[in-house]
Design a protein around this motif. Structure first.
Motif, PDB file in Angstrom:
ATOM      1  N   UNK A  10       0.858  -1.182   0.000  1.00 49.67           N
ATOM      2  CA  UNK A  10       0.000   0.000   0.000  1.00 49.67           C
ATOM      3  C   UNK A  10       0.897   1.236   0.000  1.00 49.67           C
ATOM      4  N   UNK A  11       0.782   2.045  -1.032  1.00 51.19           N
ATOM      5  CA  UNK A  11       1.586   3.254  -1.150  1.00 51.19           C
ATOM      6  C   UNK A  11       0.684   4.476  -1.017  1.00 51.19           C
ATOM      7  N   UNK A  12       1.091   5.417  -0.179  1.00 54.33           N
ATOM      8  CA  UNK A  12       0.352   6.652  -0.012  1.00 54.33           C
ATOM      9  C   UNK A  12       1.136   7.809  -0.585  1.00 54.33           C
ATOM     10  N   UNK A  13       0.544   8.504  -1.549  1.00 51.73           N
ATOM     11  CA  UNK A  13       1.200   9.648  -2.175  1.00 51.73           C
ATOM     12  C   UNK A  13       0.655  10.943  -1.581  1.00 51.73           C
ATOM     13  N   UNK A  14       1.492  11.957  -1.594  1.00 51.12           N
ATOM     14  CA  UNK A  14       1.096  13.277  -1.116  1.00 51.12           C
ATOM     15  C   UNK A  14       1.206  14.226  -2.299  1.00 51.12           C
ATOM     16  N   UNK A  15       0.360  13.998  -3.298  1.00 50.13           N
ATOM     17  CA  UNK A  15       0.488  14.671  -4.582  1.00 50.13           C
ATOM     18  C   UNK A  15      -0.845  15.320  -4.947  1.00 50.13           C
ATOM     19  N   UNK A  16      -0.858  16.633  -5.128  1.00 50.27           N
ATOM     20  CA  UNK A  16      -2.115  17.316  -5.407  1.00 50.27           C
ATOM     21  C   UNK A  16      -2.630  17.031  -6.813  1.00 50.27           C
ATOM     22  N   UNK A  17      -1.744  16.630  -7.731  1.00 45.29           N
ATOM     23  CA  UNK A  17      -2.185  16.330  -9.087  1.00 45.29           C
ATOM     24  C   UNK A  17      -2.912  14.998  -9.108  1.00 45.29           C
ATOM     25  N   UNK A  18      -3.589  14.718 -10.212  1.00 47.07           N
ATOM     26  CA  UNK A  18      -4.310  13.451 -10.347  1.00 47.07           C
ATOM     27  C   UNK A  18      -3.400  12.307 -10.763  1.00 47.07           C
ATOM     28  N   UNK A  19      -2.134  12.608 -11.005  1.00 50.87           N
ATOM     29  CA  UNK A  19      -1.196  11.580 -11.448  1.00 50.87           C
ATOM     30  C   UNK A  19      -0.711  10.759 -10.259  1.00 50.87           C
ATOM     31  N   UNK A  20      -0.695   9.443 -10.409  1.00 50.70           N
ATOM     32  CA  UNK A  20      -0.176   8.567  -9.365  1.00 50.70           C
ATOM     33  C   UNK A  20       1.340   8.448  -9.528  1.00 50.70           C
ATOM     34  N   UNK A  21       2.036   9.549  -9.248  1.00 47.48           N
ATOM     35  CA  UNK A  21       3.477   9.575  -9.438  1.00 47.48           C
ATOM     36  C   UNK A  21       4.123  10.337  -8.293  1.00 47.48           C
ATOM     37  N   UNK A  22       5.453  10.278  -8.239  1.00 44.92           N
ATOM     38  CA  UNK A  22       6.173  10.964  -7.180  1.00 44.92           C
ATOM     39  C   UNK A  22       6.612  10.010  -6.093  1.00 44.92           C
ATOM     40  N   UNK A  23       7.124  10.563  -5.016  1.00 44.51           N
ATOM     41  CA  UNK A  23       7.602   9.756  -3.901  1.00 44.51           C
ATOM     42  C   UNK A  23       6.434   9.225  -3.074  1.00 44.51           C
ATOM     43  N   UNK A  24       6.594   8.034  -2.536  1.00 43.11           N
ATOM     44  CA  UNK A  24       5.551   7.448  -1.690  1.00 43.11           C
ATOM     45  C   UNK A  24       5.836   7.834  -0.244  1.00 43.11           C
ATOM     46  N   UNK A  25       5.056   8.760   0.286  1.00 44.33           N
ATOM     47  CA  UNK A  25       5.260   9.209   1.661  1.00 44.33           C
ATOM     48  C   UNK A  25       4.788   8.175   2.670  1.00 44.33           C
ATOM     49  N   UNK A  26       3.926   7.279   2.265  1.00 48.26           N
ATOM     50  CA  UNK A  26       3.517   6.163   3.114  1.00 48.26           C
ATOM     51  C   UNK A  26       3.832   4.867   2.384  1.00 48.26           C
ATOM     52  N   UNK A  27       4.518   3.961   3.072  1.00 41.97           N
ATOM     53  CA  UNK A  27       4.811   2.632   2.531  1.00 41.97           C
ATOM     54  C   UNK A  27       4.342   1.621   3.566  1.00 41.97           C
ATOM     55  N   UNK A  28       3.314   0.869   3.219  1.00 42.66           N
ATOM     56  CA  UNK A  28       2.684  -0.045   4.174  1.00 42.66           C
ATOM     57  C   UNK A  28       2.529  -1.422   3.543  1.00 42.66           C
ATOM     58  N   UNK A  29       2.892  -2.452   4.294  1.00 44.92           N
ATOM     59  CA  UNK A  29       2.603  -3.826   3.875  1.00 44.92           C
ATOM     60  C   UNK A  29       1.256  -4.191   4.504  1.00 44.92           C
ATOM     61  N   UNK A  30       0.240  -4.331   3.665  1.00 47.87           N
ATOM     62  CA  UNK A  30      -1.114  -4.645   4.116  1.00 47.87           C
ATOM     63  C   UNK A  30      -1.310  -6.158   4.040  1.00 47.87           C
ATOM     64  N   UNK A  31      -1.634  -6.774   5.161  1.00 49.41           N
ATOM     65  CA  UNK A  31      -1.777  -8.230   5.225  1.00 49.41           C
ATOM     66  C   UNK A  31      -3.221  -8.626   5.503  1.00 49.41           C
ATOM     67  N   UNK A  32      -3.769  -9.483   4.654  1.00 50.41           N
ATOM     68  CA  UNK A  32      -5.069 -10.106   4.905  1.00 50.41           C
ATOM     69  C   UNK A  32      -4.775 -11.443   5.589  1.00 50.41           C
ATOM     70  N   UNK A  33      -5.006 -11.499   6.886  1.00 47.70           N
ATOM     71  CA  UNK A  33      -4.691 -12.676   7.690  1.00 47.70           C
ATOM     72  C   UNK A  33      -5.965 -13.478   7.911  1.00 47.70           C
ATOM     73  N   UNK A  34      -6.143 -14.509   7.092  1.00 49.50           N
ATOM     74  CA  UNK A  34      -7.350 -15.337   7.188  1.00 49.50           C
ATOM     75  C   UNK A  34      -7.272 -16.311   8.362  1.00 49.50           C
TER      76      UNK A  34
END
Length: 367
Positions: free
Chosen positions: A96-120
Motif C-alpha cells: 500500500x503506497x500513499x502519495x502526497x500529490x495534489x495532481x491526479x497523477x499517481x506519481x512521485x515519492x511514496x510518503x507512506x509505505x505499508x505492507x497490508x496483510x489479509x490474515x485469514x
C-alpha cells in the motif's frame, strides 16, 4: 447489526394480475408473465444481497476497469519463493503506497509505505508501515531512500524493493493519493482522531494555512484530544512529519486515518457504503483485478476482521539517522526488521534470518 427487512412476494398475486384484461392477446400475456418472473428473481436476489451485506460489490465491478494498472508485471518483482510457500493463501500481502500529490497523477515519492496483510488464519487485517527514509537496496539505483523507489520506477520498482529488502512475497499493490481522500472522509462524516498538543500546533502552523491557500478549505484545530476531523483536517494530520517521532509517527498517523475511514465506511448502510467505496476506488490505482477486489471486500464484510498495526524501524532494529554523502537516511538492521515483519504476520517464530547481515553500509547520492 444492521436492520434487516423481510421481503415477501406472493406468486398468486402475480398470476391474478396477469389474468386481468382479457382483451390482451395470449402472446402479450406470456410476455408480461415472463417480465414479472424476471422481476421476481431480481427481487429475491436483491434481498439475498442485502442480507449478506454485499450489495455494493456488483456496483463496484463496473467502477474498477479504468483503475487497474495493466502494465504491472507480477513476474518481475523479486518474490521470495520460500516466503510465498510459507504464507500461501492464508496470508495475502499487498503493498500500500500513499502519495502526497495534489495532481491526479499517481506519481512521485511514496510518503507512506505499508505492507497490508489479509490474515485469514487469525481473522485480521494487519498494517506494517515502513519509514519513508529507510536506507535500502534498489535495483538500478544502488542504495537509496525507500520513498524514492516509487518515484524512480512507480509500483513496479517499489514492490520489487520491498520484496528484495524484506524477503516478502508481494505480487499486488494499491496506491492511494491522500490529497484526493478529502472527499471520501467528508462523505463518511469525518474521522475521529486523538490529537495531541504538538500535532495541533504543527497542523495549524505548517498545513492548515497552506491548504487554504491552494484551495482546500481547512479550519484550524482549536483543542486537543479525541475529536472529529474533516477531510482537509485529516489531510493536515497525515502530512505532519515535524512532531516527535518524525516519519515513523507520520506513518502511524496515516495508518490511523486509513483505519478510521475504513471503520466509518463499514458502519455505513449498504447504499452509502457502495458510494464511499466508489469514491475510494476513484482515488486509487491498483494491480488487483475486479474479481480479487470483490473477493477481498466480501471477505472483509462477512468476517468483520480486527485491525492491527506495527511501525518499523523500532529500537530493536538499531535505527539511527545517518548522514551519507551529505544526505540524511534512516539506517537500521534490515534482518531484524524482516524478522519482526514475518513474525507479526504469522504470529509465530517461523522465519529464519539469513546469516549474512543486510544492514546497509554503502553510499549514495540521491536526495
Amino acid at each position: 447489526m444492521r436492520e434487516q427487512r423481510e421481503i415477501t412476494i406472493n406468486l398468486n398475486d402475480i398470476n391474478e394480475k396477469n389474468n386481468e384484461g382479457g382483451k390482451h392477446s395470449k402472446e402479450k400475456g406470456k410476455m408480461t408473465l415472463k417480465k414479472k418472473i424476471v422481476l421476481l428473481i431480481v427481487a429475491v436476489l436483491l434481498a439475498a444481497c442485502i442480507v449478506a451485506g454485499i450489495l455494493l460489490w456488483p456496483l463496484i465491478d463496473g467502477m474498477l476497469n479504468h483503475q487497474r494498472d495493466e502494465s504491472f508485471d507480477d513476474k518481475d518483482i523479486n518474490v521470495n519463493i520460500l516466503t510465498q510457500e510459507l504464507f500461501k493463501e492464508k496470508y495475502i500481502n499487498i503493498a500500500l503506497f500513499g502519495l502526497d500529490n495534489r495532481s491526479n497523477q499517481m506519481s512521485g515519492r511514496s510518503d507512506a509505505v505499508i505492507i497490508l496483510t489479509i490474515d485469514r488464519v487469525h481473522n485480521k487485517i494487519k498494517m506494517t508501515s515502513l519509514a519513508r527514509d529507510s536506507y535500502v537496496k534498489m535495483d538500478g539505483h544502488g542504495q537509496d531512500k525507500l520513498t524514492h523507489a516509487y518515484a524512480f520506477g512507480r509500483a513496479q520498482l517499489a514492490v520489487r524493493t520491498l520484496n528484495q529488502n524484506y524477503d516478502m512475497d508481494i505480487t499486488d499493490y494499491v496506491t492511494v493519493n491522500f490529497f484526493q481522500m478529502v472527499d471520501l472522509i467528508d462523505y463518511v462524516g469525518g474521522v475521529e482522531i486523538d490529537v495531541d498538543a504538538s500535532e495541533m500546533s504543527v497542523m495549524n502552523t505548517h498545513y492548515v494555512n497552506h491548504l487554504n491557500k491552494i484551495g482546500i478549505p481547512c479550519k484550524r484545530i482549536t483543542k486537543t484530544g479525541k475529536q472529529l476531523l474533516t477531510g482537509s483536517q485529516a489531510l493536515a494530520y497525515t502530512r505532519n512529519r515535524y512532531s516527535p517521532g518524525g516519519d515513523v509517527e507520520r506513518g502511524n498517523r496515516q495508518k490511523e486515518v486509513l483505519m478510521a475511514a475504513y471503520e466509518k465506511m463499514m458502519a455505513s448502510n449498504v447504499f452509502k457504503l457502495s458510494t464511499a467505496v466508489g469514491l475510494l476506488l476513484k482515488n486509487c490505482e491498483t494491480s488487483l483485478s475486479n474479481a480479487e477486489l470483490l473477493e477481498l471486500g466480501t471477505w472483509a464484510i462477512k468476517n468483520s476482521p480486527t485491525i492491527e498495526s506495527m511501525s518499523l524501524p523500532d529500537k530493536e532494529c538499531k535505527a539511527r539517522d545517518q548522514k551519507i554523502n551529505g544526505i540524511y537516511y534512516f539506517v537500521y538492521d534490515l534482518d531484524i526488521a524482516t524478522q519482526k515483519i514475518h513474525d507479526f504476520i504469522k504470529e509465530e517464530g517461523t522465519y529464519i534470518k539469513e546469516e549474512e547481515s543486510s544492514e546497509p553500509t554503502s553510499s549514495t547520492t540521491s536526495n
